[in-house]
Design a protein around this motif. Structure first.
Motif, PDB file in Angstrom:
ATOM      1  N   GLY A 138       0.830  -1.192   0.000  1.00 27.68           N
ATOM      2  CA  GLY A 138       0.000   0.000   0.000  1.00 27.68           C
ATOM      3  C   GLY A 138       0.865   1.242   0.000  1.00 27.68           C
ATOM      4  O   GLY A 138       2.100   1.173  -0.041  1.00 27.68           O
ATOM      5  N   SER A 139       0.217   2.382   0.083  1.00 26.53           N
ATOM      6  CA  SER A 139       0.952   3.642   0.031  1.00 26.53           C
ATOM      7  C   SER A 139       1.864   3.813   1.246  1.00 26.53           C
ATOM      8  O   SER A 139       2.942   4.413   1.143  1.00 26.53           O
ATOM      9  N   LEU A 140       1.471   3.261   2.396  1.00 23.11           N
ATOM     10  CA  LEU A 140       2.264   3.462   3.607  1.00 23.11           C
ATOM     11  C   LEU A 140       3.640   2.833   3.492  1.00 23.11           C
ATOM     12  O   LEU A 140       4.655   3.462   3.817  1.00 23.11           O
ATOM     13  N   VAL A 141       3.704   1.584   3.006  1.00 27.08           N
ATOM     14  CA  VAL A 141       5.011   0.928   2.897  1.00 27.08           C
ATOM     15  C   VAL A 141       5.861   1.603   1.828  1.00 27.08           C
ATOM     16  O   VAL A 141       7.092   1.701   1.961  1.00 27.08           O
ATOM     17  N   LEU A 142       5.235   2.119   0.782  1.00 29.56           N
ATOM     18  CA  LEU A 142       5.986   2.822  -0.258  1.00 29.56           C
ATOM     19  C   LEU A 142       6.570   4.129   0.286  1.00 29.56           C
ATOM     20  O   LEU A 142       7.732   4.464   0.015  1.00 29.56           O
ATOM     21  N   VAL A 143       5.775   4.855   1.058  1.00 28.56           N
ATOM     22  CA  VAL A 143       6.251   6.101   1.649  1.00 28.56           C
ATOM     23  C   VAL A 143       7.362   5.811   2.653  1.00 28.56           C
ATOM     24  O   VAL A 143       8.399   6.499   2.675  1.00 28.56           O
ATOM     25  N   ASN A 144       7.169   4.794   3.480  1.00 27.40           N
ATOM     26  CA  ASN A 144       8.186   4.446   4.469  1.00 27.40           C
ATOM     27  C   ASN A 144       9.503   4.049   3.786  1.00 27.40           C
ATOM     28  O   ASN A 144      10.594   4.381   4.274  1.00 27.40           O
ATOM     29  N   VAL A 153      10.445   9.536  11.465  1.00 31.27           N
ATOM     30  CA  VAL A 153       9.240   9.410  10.627  1.00 31.27           C
ATOM     31  C   VAL A 153       9.026   7.951  10.227  1.00 31.27           C
ATOM     32  O   VAL A 153       7.892   7.445  10.237  1.00 31.27           O
ATOM     33  N   PHE A 154      10.114   7.261   9.883  1.00 30.23           N
ATOM     34  CA  PHE A 154       9.996   5.845   9.515  1.00 30.23           C
ATOM     35  C   PHE A 154       9.444   5.026  10.680  1.00 30.23           C
ATOM     36  O   PHE A 154       8.548   4.190  10.493  1.00 30.23           O
ATOM     37  N   LEU A 155       9.978   5.246  11.880  1.00 30.05           N
ATOM     38  CA  LEU A 155       9.489   4.505  13.048  1.00 30.05           C
ATOM     39  C   LEU A 155       8.023   4.802  13.309  1.00 30.05           C
ATOM     40  O   LEU A 155       7.243   3.894  13.624  1.00 30.05           O
ATOM     41  N   ALA A 156       7.625   6.067  13.176  1.00 32.35           N
ATOM     42  CA  ALA A 156       6.212   6.426  13.369  1.00 32.35           C
ATOM     43  C   ALA A 156       5.345   5.727  12.327  1.00 32.35           C
ATOM     44  O   ALA A 156       4.238   5.248  12.630  1.00 32.35           O
TER      45      ALA A 156
END
Length: 304
Positions: free
Chosen positions: A165-171, A210-213
């Motif tokens: 999803g978008s979250l893993v791509l952003v991370n 940000v990555f941890l969050a």
């Protein structure tokens, strides 16, 4: 003494040729100096002894992984009480954290507080870090092997949630960018641009947070919206085991970068005084590479 009565120039990697101590211009102590007199890791002649903290951390890790194995074995076979494994894993975790924190104190915090003492070899720290990362590969490798055995069975498992999803791509973009900013921060330090170094290092720290969050939010969504937890079958164990182990490494890296920022503000680094920066940089790039492999194997691989 050199010819003409001039004193020998200071050596950034150790004392003068005549055995006396030295400071760099401006009264600033070399980056990896620390007053170790009376400490257990140096004798009165300044000979460095091996640190006990890596051994303690290794013992804690063995207890953590051994406890997890005992717990799983007990739950699946009934040969051992699962709570025994849980207790062993908890004790192992405490010992592991104590070893890591002690190592952090000895290698980074103590030199930051002390003004002078015995210099430490940059090559020694870098080579030790590379050795640690080489052994750390086996830790991730064990969990990847476990995931490979999971894939041998029927696929996809019933508990498989929507992973891509978008979250893993952003991370992923955030972590890759943080590795780039760290690289150019180190380059700025080597070029003598302290302001740019601090700015890029602070950016790296922010991106790590940000990555941890983002990972915490991903866990929250999986647990609350999908009902996907560590107990959700063998795939749940593999997923949370791999991503959790990686998240733990990122948290340690963020702590290391925070110490670097603090020491930078105290003026401890320069073009020839970057041992801590080099070692933490190696660690952070390693964490980045592991995440890319993890995304390719676990997120993308599980979805195809």
């Amino acid at each position: 003494m050199a010819s003409g009565g001039r004193a020998d120039p200071p050596d950034e990697n150790g004392p003068r040729a005549d055995g006396s101590d030295h400071r760099v211009p401006g009264g600033q102590a070399p980056e990896e100096y620390g007053d170790h007199r009376g400490r257990g890791d140096h004798d009165d002649h300044g000979h460095e002894h091996r640190s006990r903290w890596p051994l303690i951390a290794a013992a804690g890790a063995a207890g953590l992984y051994g406890g997890a194995a005992v717990s799983i074995l007990g739950r699946e076979t009934g040969l051992l009480p699962p709570l025994l494994g849980v207790g062993l894993a908890v004790v192992g975790t405490v010992v592991l954290l104590a070893g890591v924190l002690g190592w952090l104190e000895q290698a980074f915090l103590a030199p930051a507080r002390d003004a002078q003492g015995v210099s430490k070899s940059r090559e020694s720290y870098v080579s030790t870090t590379l050795l640690f990362l080489a052994t750390d590969v086996s830790t991730f490798g064990a969990l990847f092997i476990y995931y490979a055995f999971v894939r041998i069975g029927s696929w996809p498992p019933e508990e498989l949630p929507p992973l891509l999803g978008s979250l893993v791509l952003v991370n992923t973009a955030v972590l890759v960018t943080s590795s780039v900013t760290f690289h150019y921060a180190h380059e700025a330090l080597e070029g003598g641009d302290r302001r740019r170094f601090l700015g890029l290092l602070g950016t790296t720290l922010g991106l790590g947070l940000v990555f941890l969050a983002g990972q915490v939010y991903e866990y929250y969504e999986f647990v609350t919206a999908e009902g996907f937890t560590l107990a959700s079958g063998v795939f749940g164990t593999a997923f949370f085991g791999l991503t959790g182990l990686h998240g733990f490494h990122v948290a340690l890296g963020v702590a290391g970068i925070a110490v670097l920022c603090w020491r930078t503000l105290r003026g401890h680094y320069g073009p020839d005084r970057d041992t801590s920066v080099a070692t933490v940089s190696l660690y952070w790039h390693f964490v980045d590479v592991v995440w890319l492999v993890l995304v390719a194997v676990l997120y993308v691989g599980a979805s195809v």
